[in-house]
Design an enzyme around this catalytic site. Structure first.
Site, mmCIF file in Angstrom:
data_model
loop_
_atom_site.group_PDB
_atom_site.id
_atom_site.type_symbol
_atom_site.label_atom_id
_atom_site.label_comp_id
_atom_site.label_asym_id
_atom_site.label_seq_id
_atom_site.Cartn_x
_atom_site.Cartn_y
_atom_site.Cartn_z
ATOM 1 N N LEU A 99 0.741 -1.199 -0.134
ATOM 2 C CA LEU A 99 0.247 -0.168 0.077
ATOM 3 C C LEU A 99 0.975 1.204 -0.032
ATOM 4 C CD1 LEU A 99 -1.294 -2.522 1.888
ATOM 5 C CD2 LEU A 99 -2.958 -0.501 2.313
ATOM 6 N N ILE A 156 0.964 -5.225 8.357
ATOM 7 C CA ILE A 156 2.336 -5.156 8.302
ATOM 8 C C ILE A 156 2.879 -3.524 8.120
ATOM 9 C CG2 ILE A 156 4.662 -5.702 7.958
ATOM 10 C CD1 ILE A 156 3.544 -8.410 6.770
ATOM 11 N N GLY A 186 1.385 4.020 4.788
ATOM 12 C CA GLY A 186 2.178 3.065 3.906
ATOM 13 C C GLY A 186 2.614 1.780 4.589
ATOM 14 N N SER A 187 2.318 0.800 3.945
ATOM 15 C CA SER A 187 2.331 -0.588 4.756
ATOM 16 C C SER A 187 2.047 -1.840 3.557
ATOM 17 C CB SER A 187 1.235 -0.609 5.722
ATOM 18 O OG SER A 187 0.164 0.071 5.314
ATOM 19 N N ARG A 188 1.969 -2.735 4.340
ATOM 20 C CA ARG A 188 1.610 -4.064 3.347
ATOM 21 C C ARG A 188 0.722 -5.045 4.279
ATOM 22 N NH1 ARG A 188 7.045 -7.884 2.673
ATOM 23 N NH2 ARG A 188 5.528 -9.455 2.157
#
Length: 221
Positions: A99, A156, A186-188
């Site tokens: 993301l 995450i 901002g991440s995943r």
């Protein structure tokens, strides 16, 4: 446009500051106050965009019981064989979604059922697109079971994200595509499905949370 409730403090602070700087600029003629108003308004507008919570197809049309949906908006980083040392113990396939800071950050359940496990692991804040972020970064892991089917997914954080919001608990029932929380800046998200699923996305593909089918069970339930 709906704004997730976690975003209101981030939206309100720069908006209130912009109002104060506008009053100071007009009342006392302070040039710096007038100049400061526009960046504060821009920051407030960005926060509204970041914390937006749009409806998706799964909110109005029940997904097929064979479909596993993307839990987030973004770009597929991994699709198929799991990264070394990342998947839970056992035999899994992995789909990871990165993301960016402009993607919708509200997260959704990739598959419906009962939440059986929820764990939080503190860690680092490496860039979410780096492979090692999957097992070194701060994360929340959820297991959902429907009969003999189990799907595991993780929130995450990345280099900018500093907080995970998880709004489901063990024992709670969720439907495929339900909102389950969000990550800030901002991440995943990693999703792990068993070998009897067929992964239907490819690396580099853009996906939409609650809409894009990322995997499908090979046998009907």
């Amino acid at each position: 446009m709906r704004i997730d409730r976690a975003g209101w403090p981030f939206l309100a602070v720069p908006l209130a500051s912009a109002a104060v700087s506008t009053v100071l600029g007009r009342g006392s003629g302070l040039r710096w106050a007038r100049v400061l108003t526009w960046p504060l308004l821009a920051l407030s507008a960005y926060m509204a965009v970041f914390f937006r919570d749009p409806d998706r197809r799964s909110d109005s049309v029940p997904p097929s019981p064979e479909d596993v949906l993307s839990p987030a908006d973004g770009v597929v980083m991994v699709a198929g064989d799991p990264q070394p040392g990342v998947a839970p113990e056992g035999d899994w396939q992995q789909v990871s979604v990165f993301l960016s800071v402009v993607d919708v950050h509200v997260n959704r359940a990739p598959y419906g059922g009962r939440i059986t496990t929820s764990t939080y692991t503190p860690g680092s804040f490496l860039a979410a697109y780096r492979a090692e972020s999957a097992h070194r970064n701060e994360r929340s892991e959820l297991w959902v079971r429907d009969g003999d089917r189990t799907v595991v997914f993780r929130q995450i954080v990345g280099v900018l994200a500093r907080r995970i919001v998880t709004r489901v608990v063990p024992g709670q029932e969720v439907a495929t595509g339900d909102r389950i929380g969000l990550m800030k800046f901002g991440s995943r998200m990693d999703v792990f499905v068993p070998p009897e699923c067929t992964v239907t996305v490819t690396k580099g593909q853009r996906v939409r949370g609650g809409e894009t089918v990322i995997a499908r069970w090979s046998q009907p339930s």
